[in-house]
Design a protein around this motif. Structure first.
Motif, PDB file in Angstrom:
ATOM      1  N   LEU A   1      14.814   8.338  -2.062  1.00  0.00           N
ATOM      2  CA  LEU A   1      14.198   9.320  -3.032  1.00  0.00           C
ATOM      3  C   LEU A   1      12.939   9.184  -3.755  1.00  0.00           C
ATOM      4  O   LEU A   1      12.724  10.467  -4.613  1.00  0.00           O
ATOM      5  CB  LEU A   1      15.116   8.926  -3.860  1.00  0.00           C
ATOM      6  CG  LEU A   1      16.826   9.027  -4.065  1.00  0.00           C
ATOM      7  CD1 LEU A   1      17.968   9.457  -4.750  1.00  0.00           C
ATOM      8  CD2 LEU A   1      16.783  11.160  -4.786  1.00  0.00           C
ATOM      9  N   CYS A   2      12.321   8.284  -3.730  1.00  0.00           N
ATOM     10  CA  CYS A   2      11.074   8.030  -5.203  1.00  0.00           C
ATOM     11  C   CYS A   2       9.798   9.076  -3.654  1.00  0.00           C
ATOM     12  O   CYS A   2       9.151   9.746  -4.157  1.00  0.00           O
ATOM     13  CB  CYS A   2      11.089   6.236  -4.302  1.00  0.00           C
ATOM     14  SG  CYS A   2      11.411   5.857  -5.768  1.00  0.00           S
ATOM     15  N   ALA A   3      10.151   8.343  -2.723  1.00  0.00           N
ATOM     16  CA  ALA A   3       8.795   9.470  -1.625  1.00  0.00           C
ATOM     17  C   ALA A   3       9.083  10.697  -1.669  1.00  0.00           C
ATOM     18  O   ALA A   3       8.466  12.054  -1.167  1.00  0.00           O
ATOM     19  CB  ALA A   3       9.104   8.731  -0.571  1.00  0.00           C
ATOM     20  N   TYR A   4      10.954  11.134  -1.935  1.00  0.00           N
ATOM     21  CA  TYR A   4      10.687  12.267  -1.630  1.00  0.00           C
ATOM     22  C   TYR A   4      10.394  13.479  -3.104  1.00  0.00           C
ATOM     23  O   TYR A   4      10.370  14.343  -3.031  1.00  0.00           O
ATOM     24  CB  TYR A   4      12.171  12.773  -1.646  1.00  0.00           C
ATOM     25  CG  TYR A   4      13.012  14.597  -2.182  1.00  0.00           C
ATOM     26  CD1 TYR A   4      12.249  15.233  -1.168  1.00  0.00           C
ATOM     27  CD2 TYR A   4      13.285  14.923  -2.754  1.00  0.00           C
ATOM     28  CE1 TYR A   4      12.858  16.632  -0.909  1.00  0.00           C
ATOM     29  CE2 TYR A   4      13.716  16.446  -2.987  1.00  0.00           C
ATOM     30  CZ  TYR A   4      13.057  16.767  -1.601  1.00  0.00           C
ATOM     31  OH  TYR A   4      13.685  18.459  -1.865  1.00  0.00           O
ATOM     32  N   ILE A   5      10.357  12.384  -4.444  1.00  0.00           N
ATOM     33  CA  ILE A   5      10.069  12.798  -5.631  1.00  0.00           C
ATOM     34  C   ILE A   5       8.666  12.810  -5.524  1.00  0.00           C
ATOM     35  O   ILE A   5       8.272  14.431  -5.872  1.00  0.00           O
ATOM     36  CB  ILE A   5      10.173  11.888  -7.178  1.00  0.00           C
ATOM     37  CG1 ILE A   5      11.652  11.524  -6.874  1.00  0.00           C
ATOM     38  CG2 ILE A   5       9.450  12.782  -8.123  1.00  0.00           C
ATOM     39  CD1 ILE A   5      12.032  10.716  -7.694  1.00  0.00           C
ATOM     40  N   ALA A   6       8.051  12.594  -4.833  1.00  0.00           N
ATOM     41  CA  ALA A   6       6.348  12.954  -5.042  1.00  0.00           C
ATOM     42  C   ALA A   6       6.520  14.159  -3.629  1.00  0.00           C
ATOM     43  O   ALA A   6       5.643  14.604  -4.168  1.00  0.00           O
ATOM     44  CB  ALA A   6       6.127  11.878  -4.183  1.00  0.00           C
ATOM     45  N   LEU A   7       7.053  14.071  -3.102  1.00  0.00           N
ATOM     46  CA  LEU A   7       7.145  15.420  -1.914  1.00  0.00           C
ATOM     47  C   LEU A   7       7.033  16.832  -2.220  1.00  0.00           C
ATOM     48  O   LEU A   7       6.443  17.749  -2.492  1.00  0.00           O
ATOM     49  CB  LEU A   7       7.989  15.221  -1.236  1.00  0.00           C
ATOM     50  CG  LEU A   7       7.641  16.592   0.539  1.00  0.00           C
ATOM     51  CD1 LEU A   7       6.748  16.824   1.291  1.00  0.00           C
ATOM     52  CD2 LEU A   7       9.602  16.049   0.517  1.00  0.00           C
ATOM     53  N   TYR A   8       8.207  16.362  -3.728  1.00  0.00           N
ATOM     54  CA  TYR A   8       8.789  17.507  -3.764  1.00  0.00           C
ATOM     55  C   TYR A   8       7.699  17.871  -5.038  1.00  0.00           C
ATOM     56  O   TYR A   8       7.003  19.123  -5.463  1.00  0.00           O
ATOM     57  CB  TYR A   8       9.767  17.308  -5.227  1.00  0.00           C
ATOM     58  CG  TYR A   8      11.141  18.254  -6.205  1.00  0.00           C
ATOM     59  CD1 TYR A   8      11.981  19.055  -5.557  1.00  0.00           C
ATOM     60  CD2 TYR A   8      10.473  18.324  -7.204  1.00  0.00           C
ATOM     61  CE1 TYR A   8      12.403  19.901  -6.287  1.00  0.00           C
ATOM     62  CE2 TYR A   8      11.306  19.160  -7.937  1.00  0.00           C
ATOM     63  CZ  TYR A   8      12.110  19.935  -7.591  1.00  0.00           C
ATOM     64  OH  TYR A   8      12.764  21.019  -7.990  1.00  0.00           O
ATOM     65  N   TRP A   9       6.806  16.906  -5.921  1.00  0.00           N
ATOM     66  CA  TRP A   9       6.062  17.314  -7.207  1.00  0.00           C
ATOM     67  C   TRP A   9       4.958  17.521  -6.367  1.00  0.00           C
ATOM     68  O   TRP A   9       4.527  18.786  -6.803  1.00  0.00           O
ATOM     69  CB  TRP A   9       5.052  16.087  -7.416  1.00  0.00           C
ATOM     70  CG  TRP A   9       4.326  16.259  -8.739  1.00  0.00           C
ATOM     71  CD1 TRP A   9       3.812  16.982  -9.282  1.00  0.00           C
ATOM     72  CD2 TRP A   9       3.666  15.326  -9.193  1.00  0.00           C
ATOM     73  NE1 TRP A   9       3.141  17.400 -10.573  1.00  0.00           N
ATOM     74  CE2 TRP A   9       2.316  15.973  -9.891  1.00  0.00           C
ATOM     75  CE3 TRP A   9       2.585  13.925  -8.426  1.00  0.00           C
ATOM     76  CZ2 TRP A   9       1.496  15.329 -10.224  1.00  0.00           C
ATOM     77  CZ3 TRP A   9       1.215  13.483  -9.152  1.00  0.00           C
ATOM     78  CH2 TRP A   9       0.851  13.671  -9.733  1.00  0.00           C
ATOM     79  N   TYR A  10       4.873  17.491  -5.098  1.00  0.00           N
ATOM     80  CA  TYR A  10       3.568  17.953  -4.029  1.00  0.00           C
ATOM     81  C   TYR A  10       3.440  19.860  -3.522  1.00  0.00           C
ATOM     82  O   TYR A  10       2.522  20.563  -3.725  1.00  0.00           O
ATOM     83  CB  TYR A  10       3.556  17.115  -2.981  1.00  0.00           C
ATOM     84  CG  TYR A  10       2.427  18.066  -2.435  1.00  0.00           C
ATOM     85  CD1 TYR A  10       0.847  17.347  -2.922  1.00  0.00           C
ATOM     86  CD2 TYR A  10       2.602  18.221  -0.131  1.00  0.00           C
ATOM     87  CE1 TYR A  10       0.354  17.814  -1.525  1.00  0.00           C
ATOM     88  CE2 TYR A  10       1.890  18.579  -0.197  1.00  0.00           C
ATOM     89  CZ  TYR A  10       0.186  18.553  -0.169  1.00  0.00           C
ATOM     90  OH  TYR A  10      -0.996  18.687   0.730  1.00  0.00           O
ATOM     91  N   HIS A  11       4.540  19.944  -3.405  1.00  0.00           N
ATOM     92  CA  HIS A  11       5.254  21.337  -2.828  1.00  0.00           C
ATOM     93  C   HIS A  11       5.840  22.593  -4.355  1.00  0.00           C
ATOM     94  O   HIS A  11       5.624  23.296  -4.019  1.00  0.00           O
ATOM     95  CB  HIS A  11       6.435  21.137  -2.168  1.00  0.00           C
ATOM     96  CG  HIS A  11       6.191  20.419  -0.698  1.00  0.00           C
ATOM     97  ND1 HIS A  11       5.264  21.591  -0.174  1.00  0.00           N
ATOM     98  CD2 HIS A  11       6.362  19.625  -0.035  1.00  0.00           C
ATOM     99  CE1 HIS A  11       4.853  21.292   1.435  1.00  0.00           C
ATOM    100  NE2 HIS A  11       6.025  20.073   0.870  1.00  0.00           N
ATOM    101  N   ARG A  12       6.067  21.700  -5.431  1.00  0.00           N
ATOM    102  CA  ARG A  12       6.671  21.780  -6.299  1.00  0.00           C
ATOM    103  C   ARG A  12       6.334  21.818  -7.976  1.00  0.00           C
ATOM    104  O   ARG A  12       6.747  21.555  -8.100  1.00  0.00           O
ATOM    105  CB  ARG A  12       8.683  22.271  -6.284  1.00  0.00           C
ATOM    106  CG  ARG A  12       8.626  22.803  -5.171  1.00  0.00           C
ATOM    107  CD  ARG A  12      10.071  23.471  -5.218  1.00  0.00           C
ATOM    108  NE  ARG A  12      10.531  23.430  -6.395  1.00  0.00           N
ATOM    109  CZ  ARG A  12      12.114  23.897  -6.181  1.00  0.00           C
ATOM    110  NH1 ARG A  12      12.655  23.636  -5.571  1.00  0.00           N
ATOM    111  NH2 ARG A  12      12.587  24.233  -7.740  1.00  0.00           N
TER     112      ARG A  12
END
Length: 249
Positions: free
Chosen positions: A207-218
């Motif tokens: 989940l932590c890694a996905y939050i980072a990915l989410y911030w990067y894309h959105r």
């Protein structure tokens, strides 16, 4: 290539840390556990050699002696009613005088300022509110404590939600990771709480890694509570339409 690393960081080196890494296309490249700082740095070495965003579920910047950081105060105004409130982080807690997350960020040569344009950054995140936003929950899933059967059911529910991010923007392709599939099998086969204790940390790290990915894309769909000076938490933004579960009187 850009990598997104999630660390569900334990308070001390005696406890295990969940570790995960995703690439820019949302492929889950690594999910597992590590113990001390050296083991953590070794585990994420392949993903932190170049451009990276490392998301710590742990206080990164703590300059207040007591009480809540402004980040937690603002954050709790939005999320406490979903059971996703943050506990206060303050420097009089011995383990936060020199936060472990900040030491690791320094060892990895990561910029901790969320506003910086650096290609290698560390950010502080918090999985609970992210689950509320991403999965449109009216309260957080209770997989951390409580009776074994309830915890197992809630953790499997969380894992299913994470697998369904294959259809989200950005995508997360958890199901194609052998390590993830094995993790899920272990949770399904678990018979006691200590096994869930072991396996929930890697799930939180994803989940932590996905939050980072989410911030990067959105970047426009993320809220940064607090700031670089007083400490901050990055989380997907709460929709005004989302309502908490009604409270029993």
């Amino acid at each position: 290539p850009m990598h997104f690393v999630g660390l569900d960081l334990a308070w001390g080196e005696k406890n295990q840390t969940g570790v995960a890494a995703i690439d820019a296309d949302g492929r889950l490249l690594h999910v597992g556990r590590a113990q001390d700082d050296t083991a953590i740095i070794d585990a994420i070495a392949p993903f932190t050699a170049d451009d990276c965003l490392v998301a710590f579920d742990a206080p990164l910047i703590v300059n207040n002696a007591t009480g809540h950081r402004p980040a937690e105060t603002a954050f709790n105004r939005d999320f406490a009613r979903f059971d996703a409130g943050a506990r206060p982080a303050f420097a009089e807690k011995p383990e936060l005088r020199n936060p472990r997350a900040a030491r690791l960020a320094a060892a990895l040569d990561l910029d901790m300022n969320p506003a910086s344009g650096a290609a290698r950054k560390a950010i502080e995140v918090y999985p609970h509110p992210a689950t509320v936003v991403l999965f449109e929950l009216d309260k957080t899933l209770k997989y951390k404590r409580g009776p074994f059967g309830d915890r197992q059911r809630e953790l499997l529910k969380l894992m299913t939600f994470i697998e369904e991010l294959d259809d989200a923007t950005p995508r997360l392709r958890a199901n194609r990771s052998v390590a993830w599939v094995e993790l899920r099998r272990r949770v399904e086969a678990a018979t006691k709480s200590v096994q869930l204790d072991r396996d929930e940390d890697p799930v939180d790290a994803v989940l932590c890694a996905y939050i980072a990915l989410y911030w990067y894309h959105r970047p426009d769909d993320v809220t940064i509570y607090g700031d670089f000076e007083t400490g901050y938490i990055v989380t997907p933004s709460l929709s005004p339409d989302l309502q908490p579960a009604p409270r029993r009187r």
